[in-house]
Design an enzyme around this catalytic site. Sequence first.
Site, short mmCIF file in Angstrom:
data_model
loop_
_atom_site.label_atom_id
_atom_site.label_comp_id
_atom_site.label_asym_id
_atom_site.label_seq_id
_atom_site.Cartn_x
_atom_site.Cartn_y
_atom_site.Cartn_z
N ASP A 138 -12.16 0.82 3.43
CA ASP A 138 -12.20 -0.74 3.43
C ASP A 138 -13.63 -1.23 3.22
OD1 ASP A 138 -10.38 -2.60 3.57
OD2 ASP A 138 -10.52 -2.74 5.62
N GLN A 153 -6.36 -2.21 10.03
CA GLN A 153 -5.80 -3.30 9.61
C GLN A 153 -6.34 -4.40 10.48
OE1 GLN A 153 -3.34 -3.00 7.26
NE2 GLN A 153 -3.23 -5.04 6.91
N LYS A 189 0.79 -1.34 -0.04
CA LYS A 189 -0.14 0.13 -0.10
C LYS A 189 0.80 1.44 -0.04
CE LYS A 189 -2.27 -0.86 3.72
NZ LYS A 189 -3.24 -1.63 4.52
N1 LIG Z 1 -8.91 -4.14 7.14
C1 LIG Z 1 -8.26 -4.80 6.41
N2 LIG Z 1 -8.34 -5.18 4.81
C2 LIG Z 1 -7.71 -5.94 4.37
O1 LIG Z 1 -7.98 -5.80 2.92
C3 LIG Z 1 -6.75 -6.67 4.82
C4 LIG Z 1 -6.52 -6.62 6.16
N3 LIG Z 1 -7.17 -5.61 6.99
N4 LIG Z 1 -5.54 -7.17 6.97
C5 LIG Z 1 -4.68 -8.03 5.99
C6 LIG Z 1 -5.72 -8.77 5.04
C7 LIG Z 1 -4.55 -9.46 3.98
N5 LIG Z 1 -4.33 -8.49 2.87
C8 LIG Z 1 -3.48 -8.27 1.82
C9 LIG Z 1 -2.33 -9.10 1.95
C10 LIG Z 1 -1.24 -9.06 0.92
C11 LIG Z 1 -1.69 -8.17 -0.25
C12 LIG Z 1 -0.61 -8.09 -1.25
O2 LIG Z 1 -0.06 -7.03 -1.93
N6 LIG Z 1 -0.09 -9.18 -1.57
C13 LIG Z 1 1.09 -9.30 -2.93
C14 LIG Z 1 2.31 -9.57 -2.53
C15 LIG Z 1 2.92 -9.47 -1.40
C16 LIG Z 1 4.45 -9.73 -1.05
O3 LIG Z 1 5.06 -10.60 -1.88
O4 LIG Z 1 5.07 -8.89 -0.42
C17 LIG Z 1 0.44 -10.54 -3.62
O5 LIG Z 1 1.01 -10.44 -4.96
O6 LIG Z 1 -0.29 -11.27 -3.34
C18 LIG Z 1 -2.74 -7.25 -0.19
C19 LIG Z 1 -3.57 -7.38 0.84
C20 LIG Z 1 -5.62 -7.62 3.02
N7 LIG Z 1 -6.18 -7.48 4.04
#
Ligand SMILES: Nc1nc(=O)c2c([nH]1)NC[C@@H]1CN(c3ccc(C(=O)N[C@@H](CCC(=O)O)C(=O)O)cc3)CN21
Length: 289
Positions: free
Chosen positions: A120, A97, A53
């Site tokens: 959210d 979060q 983010k």
């Molecule tokens: N209030 C709230 N809203 C959410 O949407 C949320 C939370 N809390 N708590 C954690 C979870 C997990 N969430 C996530 C977790 C990972 C990515 C993400 O960007 N993952 C990438 C790679 C990460 C990396 O390699 O560092 C991906 O490609 O999956 C996004 C949202 C969103 N989540």
Amino acid sequence: MAQRLDGKALANKIQSQLAADINHDSEHRDRPPGLAVLMVGDHPASAAYVRNKERACERLGIASFGSHLPADTSQATVAEIIDQLNQDDRVDGILVQLPLPDHIDAVALLNRIDPAKDADGLHPENMGRLIRGESGLRSCTPAGVMAVLKEYNIEPAGKKAVVLGRSILVGKPMALMLLEANATVTIAHSRTQDLAELCRQADILVAAVGRPNMIGADWVKPGATVIDVGINRIQDAESGKSRLVGDVDFASVEPLAGAITPVPGGIGPMTVTMLLHNTVLSYRKRFNG
Ligand SMILES: Nc1nc(=O)c2c([nH]1)NC[C@@H]1CN(c3ccc(C(=O)N[C@@H](CCC(=O)O)C(=O)O)cc3)CN21
Ligand SMILES: NC(=O)c1ccc[n+]([C@@H]2O[C@H](COP(=O)([O-])OP(=O)(O)OC[C@H]3O[C@@H](n4cnc5c(N)ncnc54)[C@H](OP(=O)(O)O)[C@@H]3O)[C@@H](O)[C@H]2O)c1
Ligand SMILES: [Mg+2]
């Protein structure tokens, strides 16, 4: 072999458009959009989210306001910070979060966020709008899933969809959005019987459980669309390094599915993108009413 649904590529495309929109807006506004993220304690899936983010906000020209509070922070302190962010004119989006530490009442905090700043989409007003099919701020992960389906011309209407998981964050809003798109939706959870058999009937299977590699080949109908929302950090047995995996056993499911999202590079980047999208929506609304 399944078509890979490239959430990362779609996220980049939408983010470029958002960046252009923000750039255009900022010519006649006195400030950029602002997003505040509140994190209490640490959680592995949250750390990946926060990192991505912040990177994306920087790239797009969204101002970030973050508080990372220790795990033993009191309910009253977090509530007070939310009140301040509600009042802060530089902030258009607020995200708390999840999960929160056990001593914190998450629902009370989510209810405290100004619904107009609820990036959210978890406030009861925005969830209520979703249930009623009204426009509003929508939960980022399910909205990201719907955007991926649309991009790849996967039509939910008339299809059987199974959503594994019933959280307020993912499973419930996901089911509502698929229903809105005219799928026939079943929500499964830890008390569901004959889970694998149920999943095997799905044309669209969405996994949002939080159990690494739980969904194997025998859970998936050949040709089905498999959406893997799970973000699990595991220790690789061979290398000893930690890495992210989904709820789907990708290696065994990919050969028989019709389409599948990878982890990483699937729904994660789309969640970040929808959060930015919601923040820009709120920003515009705050200027234009
Ligand atoms: N209030 C709230 N809203 C959410 O949407 C949320 C939370 N809390 N708590 C954690 C979870 C997990 N969430 C996530 C977790 C990972 C990515 C993400 O960007 N993952 C990438 C790679 C990460 C990396 O390699 O560092 C991906 O490609 O999956 C996004 C949202 C969103 N989540
Ligand atoms: N990609 C993203 O952007 C993104 C966004 C948010 C979350 N996530 C990830 O998605 C996963 C789920 O997140 P969440 O917040 O929805 O989690 P959650 O609140 O823990 O909910 C998990 C759901 O899975 C169900 N479940 C657990 N074990 C099960 C089992 N053995 N069989 C069937 N159902 C089972 C639970 O059932 P009960 O209700 O019966 O307990 C619950 O409904 C996590 O890995 C999380 O990190 C990813
Ligand atoms: Mg992903």
